[in-house]
Scaffold this motif. Structure first.
Motif, PDB file in Angstrom:
ATOM      1  N   SER A  41     -16.058 -11.634 -51.443  1.00  0.00           N
ATOM      2  CA  SER A  41     -16.954 -10.569 -51.896  1.00  0.00           C
ATOM      3  C   SER A  41     -16.235  -9.738 -52.959  1.00  0.00           C
ATOM      4  CB  SER A  41     -17.371  -9.664 -50.730  1.00  0.00           C
ATOM      5  OG  SER A  41     -16.261  -8.920 -50.262  1.00  0.00           O
ATOM      6  N   VAL A  42     -17.028  -9.021 -53.728  1.00  0.00           N
ATOM      7  CA  VAL A  42     -16.462  -8.137 -54.752  1.00  0.00           C
ATOM      8  C   VAL A  42     -15.560  -7.088 -54.107  1.00  0.00           C
ATOM      9  CG1 VAL A  42     -17.047  -6.374 -56.475  1.00  0.00           C
ATOM     10  CG2 VAL A  42     -18.345  -8.515 -56.397  1.00  0.00           C
ATOM     11  N   SER A  43     -15.937  -6.603 -52.942  1.00  0.00           N
ATOM     12  CA  SER A  43     -15.173  -5.540 -52.281  1.00  0.00           C
ATOM     13  C   SER A  43     -13.763  -5.967 -51.867  1.00  0.00           C
ATOM     14  CB  SER A  43     -15.929  -4.999 -51.074  1.00  0.00           C
ATOM     15  OG  SER A  43     -16.080  -5.995 -50.098  1.00  0.00           O
ATOM     16  N   LYS A  44     -13.458  -7.245 -51.923  1.00  0.00           N
ATOM     17  CA  LYS A  44     -12.114  -7.732 -51.566  1.00  0.00           C
ATOM     18  C   LYS A  44     -11.166  -7.786 -52.767  1.00  0.00           C
ATOM     19  CE  LYS A  44     -13.056  -8.899 -47.249  1.00  0.00           C
ATOM     20  NZ  LYS A  44     -12.614  -8.088 -46.152  1.00  0.00           N
ATOM     21  N   VAL A  45     -11.695  -7.663 -53.978  1.00  0.00           N
ATOM     22  CA  VAL A  45     -10.865  -7.903 -55.172  1.00  0.00           C
ATOM     23  C   VAL A  45      -9.951  -6.721 -55.489  1.00  0.00           C
ATOM     24  CG1 VAL A  45     -10.829  -8.630 -57.576  1.00  0.00           C
ATOM     25  CG2 VAL A  45     -12.661  -9.435 -56.070  1.00  0.00           C
ATOM     26  N   MET A  46     -10.504  -5.521 -55.570  1.00  0.00           N
ATOM     27  CA  MET A  46      -9.654  -4.375 -55.916  1.00  0.00           C
ATOM     28  C   MET A  46      -8.565  -4.138 -54.857  1.00  0.00           C
ATOM     29  SD  MET A  46     -10.553  -3.604 -58.975  1.00  0.00           S
ATOM     30  CE  MET A  46      -9.677  -2.079 -59.316  1.00  0.00           C
ATOM     31  N   PRO A  47      -8.837  -4.314 -53.563  1.00  0.00           N
ATOM     32  CA  PRO A  47      -7.733  -4.222 -52.600  1.00  0.00           C
ATOM     33  C   PRO A  47      -6.636  -5.262 -52.870  1.00  0.00           C
ATOM     34  CG  PRO A  47      -9.804  -3.990 -51.450  1.00  0.00           C
ATOM     35  CD  PRO A  47     -10.137  -4.392 -52.871  1.00  0.00           C
ATOM     36  N   HIS A  48      -7.030  -6.470 -53.284  1.00  0.00           N
ATOM     37  CA  HIS A  48      -6.036  -7.493 -53.602  1.00  0.00           C
ATOM     38  C   HIS A  48      -5.164  -7.051 -54.783  1.00  0.00           C
ATOM     39  CE1 HIS A  48      -4.188 -11.378 -54.413  1.00  0.00           C
ATOM     40  NE2 HIS A  48      -4.577 -11.227 -55.682  1.00  0.00           N
ATOM     41  N   ILE A  49      -5.789  -6.497 -55.806  1.00  0.00           N
ATOM     42  CA  ILE A  49      -5.025  -6.005 -56.964  1.00  0.00           C
ATOM     43  C   ILE A  49      -4.067  -4.905 -56.507  1.00  0.00           C
ATOM     44  CG2 ILE A  49      -5.160  -4.798 -59.180  1.00  0.00           C
ATOM     45  CD1 ILE A  49      -7.881  -6.245 -59.626  1.00  0.00           C
ATOM     46  N   TYR A  50      -4.559  -3.981 -55.687  1.00  0.00           N
ATOM     47  CA  TYR A  50      -3.716  -2.883 -55.200  1.00  0.00           C
ATOM     48  C   TYR A  50      -2.506  -3.411 -54.426  1.00  0.00           C
ATOM     49  CZ  TYR A  50      -1.956   1.078 -52.637  1.00  0.00           C
ATOM     50  OH  TYR A  50      -1.114   2.019 -52.123  1.00  0.00           O
ATOM     51  N   VAL A  51      -2.752  -4.291 -53.479  1.00  0.00           N
ATOM     52  CA  VAL A  51      -1.663  -4.812 -52.639  1.00  0.00           C
ATOM     53  C   VAL A  51      -0.625  -5.533 -53.508  1.00  0.00           C
ATOM     54  CG1 VAL A  51      -1.126  -6.518 -50.846  1.00  0.00           C
ATOM     55  CG2 VAL A  51      -3.001  -4.895 -50.513  1.00  0.00           C
ATOM     56  N   THR A  52      -1.082  -6.274 -54.497  1.00  0.00           N
ATOM     57  CA  THR A  52      -0.160  -6.984 -55.376  1.00  0.00           C
ATOM     58  C   THR A  52       0.629  -6.005 -56.239  1.00  0.00           C
ATOM     59  OG1 THR A  52      -1.642  -8.885 -55.366  1.00  0.00           O
ATOM     60  CG2 THR A  52       0.006  -8.808 -57.109  1.00  0.00           C
ATOM     61  N   ASP A  53      -0.041  -4.990 -56.782  1.00  0.00           N
ATOM     62  CA  ASP A  53       0.672  -3.955 -57.550  1.00  0.00           C
ATOM     63  C   ASP A  53       1.733  -3.290 -56.683  1.00  0.00           C
ATOM     64  OD1 ASP A  53      -1.121  -4.488 -59.611  1.00  0.00           O
ATOM     65  OD2 ASP A  53      -1.851  -2.419 -59.777  1.00  0.00           O
ATOM     66  N   HIS A  54       1.378  -3.004 -55.444  1.00  0.00           N
ATOM     67  CA  HIS A  54       2.303  -2.372 -54.496  1.00  0.00           C
ATOM     68  C   HIS A  54       3.517  -3.273 -54.266  1.00  0.00           C
ATOM     69  CE1 HIS A  54       3.782  -0.486 -50.842  1.00  0.00           C
ATOM     70  NE2 HIS A  54       3.014   0.553 -51.128  1.00  0.00           N
ATOM     71  N   CYS A  55       3.254  -4.549 -54.101  1.00  0.00           N
ATOM     72  CA  CYS A  55       4.317  -5.534 -53.880  1.00  0.00           C
ATOM     73  C   CYS A  55       5.300  -5.555 -55.055  1.00  0.00           C
ATOM     74  CB  CYS A  55       3.686  -6.913 -53.668  1.00  0.00           C
ATOM     75  SG  CYS A  55       4.853  -8.245 -53.356  1.00  0.00           S
ATOM     76  N   TRP A  56       4.760  -5.596 -56.269  1.00  0.00           N
ATOM     77  CA  TRP A  56       5.634  -5.651 -57.450  1.00  0.00           C
ATOM     78  C   TRP A  56       6.450  -4.366 -57.606  1.00  0.00           C
ATOM     79  CZ3 TRP A  56       7.327  -9.848 -59.358  1.00  0.00           C
ATOM     80  CH2 TRP A  56       6.532 -10.991 -59.441  1.00  0.00           C
ATOM     81  N   LEU A  57       5.884  -3.228 -57.261  1.00  0.00           N
ATOM     82  CA  LEU A  57       6.673  -1.992 -57.351  1.00  0.00           C
ATOM     83  C   LEU A  57       7.828  -2.035 -56.355  1.00  0.00           C
ATOM     84  CD1 LEU A  57       7.169   0.747 -58.648  1.00  0.00           C
ATOM     85  CD2 LEU A  57       5.597   1.746 -56.955  1.00  0.00           C
ATOM     86  N   ASP A  58       7.558  -2.536 -55.164  1.00  0.00           N
ATOM     87  CA  ASP A  58       8.644  -2.697 -54.187  1.00  0.00           C
ATOM     88  C   ASP A  58       9.758  -3.564 -54.766  1.00  0.00           C
ATOM     89  OD1 ASP A  58       7.493  -1.112 -52.221  1.00  0.00           O
ATOM     90  OD2 ASP A  58       6.846  -2.796 -50.963  1.00  0.00           O
ATOM     91  N   ILE A  59       9.392  -4.629 -55.449  1.00  0.00           N
ATOM     92  CA  ILE A  59      10.390  -5.526 -56.062  1.00  0.00           C
ATOM     93  C   ILE A  59      11.153  -4.792 -57.156  1.00  0.00           C
ATOM     94  CG2 ILE A  59      10.668  -7.606 -57.479  1.00  0.00           C
ATOM     95  CD1 ILE A  59       8.224  -8.743 -55.805  1.00  0.00           C
ATOM     96  N   LEU A  60      10.443  -4.085 -58.016  1.00  0.00           N
ATOM     97  CA  LEU A  60      11.103  -3.329 -59.083  1.00  0.00           C
ATOM     98  C   LEU A  60      12.075  -2.291 -58.513  1.00  0.00           C
ATOM     99  CD1 LEU A  60       8.104  -2.780 -61.525  1.00  0.00           C
ATOM    100  CD2 LEU A  60      10.205  -4.087 -62.021  1.00  0.00           C
ATOM    101  N   MET A  61      11.737  -1.770 -57.332  1.00  0.00           N
ATOM    102  CA  MET A  61      12.580  -0.735 -56.721  1.00  0.00           C
ATOM    103  C   MET A  61      13.685  -1.320 -55.839  1.00  0.00           C
ATOM    104  SD  MET A  61       9.741   2.203 -56.084  1.00  0.00           S
ATOM    105  CE  MET A  61      10.926   3.528 -55.840  1.00  0.00           C
ATOM    106  N   GLY A  62      13.831  -2.645 -55.846  1.00  0.00           N
ATOM    107  CA  GLY A  62      14.997  -3.238 -55.202  1.00  0.00           C
ATOM    108  C   GLY A  62      14.755  -4.092 -53.975  1.00  0.00           C
ATOM    109  N   LYS A  63      13.527  -4.166 -53.488  1.00  0.00           N
ATOM    110  CA  LYS A  63      13.275  -5.044 -52.344  1.00  0.00           C
ATOM    111  C   LYS A  63      13.273  -6.496 -52.806  1.00  0.00           C
ATOM    112  CE  LYS A  63      10.629  -2.106 -49.238  1.00  0.00           C
ATOM    113  NZ  LYS A  63       9.360  -1.905 -48.557  1.00  0.00           N
ATOM    114  N   SER A  64      13.648  -7.387 -51.913  1.00  0.00           N
ATOM    115  CA  SER A  64      13.528  -8.810 -52.227  1.00  0.00           C
ATOM    116  C   SER A  64      12.048  -9.161 -52.269  1.00  0.00           C
ATOM    117  CB  SER A  64      14.235  -9.660 -51.157  1.00  0.00           C
ATOM    118  OG  SER A  64      13.490  -9.647 -49.956  1.00  0.00           O
TER     119      SER A  64
END
Length: 166
Positions: A41-64
């Motif tokens: 559904s459309v309602s699942k897409v923006m949460p996916h983008i958010y979770v992925t953005d969150h993941c990449w910030l964690d990586i940039l900040m030093g998490k594996s």
């Protein structure tokens, strides 16, 4: 490249806001309607983008990558329960965290070793990760556009060239 990466991130923020503005105009039952597409559904897409953005910030900040992905997966179900207004607020807060990181980390040409469990080990510049974040979301905003059209609805343009004039 650092300035380009930050400009592209600013485009990413603008494009997400533009998409949120359009999605808020639509009835919730349409956003939740299950269809045959990349997402259920459309309602699942923006949460996916958010979770992925969150993941990449964690990586940039030093998490594996493994740690960041585990954290993102733990957030997924919680984020998918948020309505569009709550999710947009979360995007805004995440954007502020990215901007703080950019201000703190002046050298986006710095590299890190990215151990991607799906693709292997690679030395990657921070600026490349920022471009990946933007590209990933651009792809999925395109999914939203296709999904809305499949349901007889118009989407909204989020092209980079349009951002130039905003």
């Amino acid at each position: 490249m650092t300035q380009t990466a930050i400009e592209m991130y600013n485009y990413h923020v603008w494009a997400n806001k533009t998409m949120f503005n359009r999605l808020r105009e639509l009835p919730q039952d349409l956003l939740d309607r299950e269809i045959q597409s990349v997402f259920p559904s459309v309602s699942k897409v923006m949460p996916h983008i958010y979770v992925t953005d969150h993941c990449w910030l964690d990586i940039l900040m030093g998490k594996s990558m493994n740690e960041a992905m585990a954290h993102a997966n733990a957030l997924k179900a919680q984020i998918e329960l948020k309505n569009m207004d709550e999710l947009e607020t979360m995007f805004f807060e995440l954007t502020e965290r990215y901007k703080a990181f950019f201000n703190q980390e002046a050298d986006l040409e710095k590299t890190l070793i990215l151990n991607n469990p799906y693709a292997g080990i690679r030395e990657t510049r921070y600026s490349e990760i920022v471009l990946q974040i933007v590209n990933h979301a651009t792809y999925h905003r395109g999914n939203i556009t296709a999904m809305l059209r499949q349901m007889g609805q118009a989407s909204v343009m989020t092209e980079y060239a349009l951002f130039w004039y905003s």
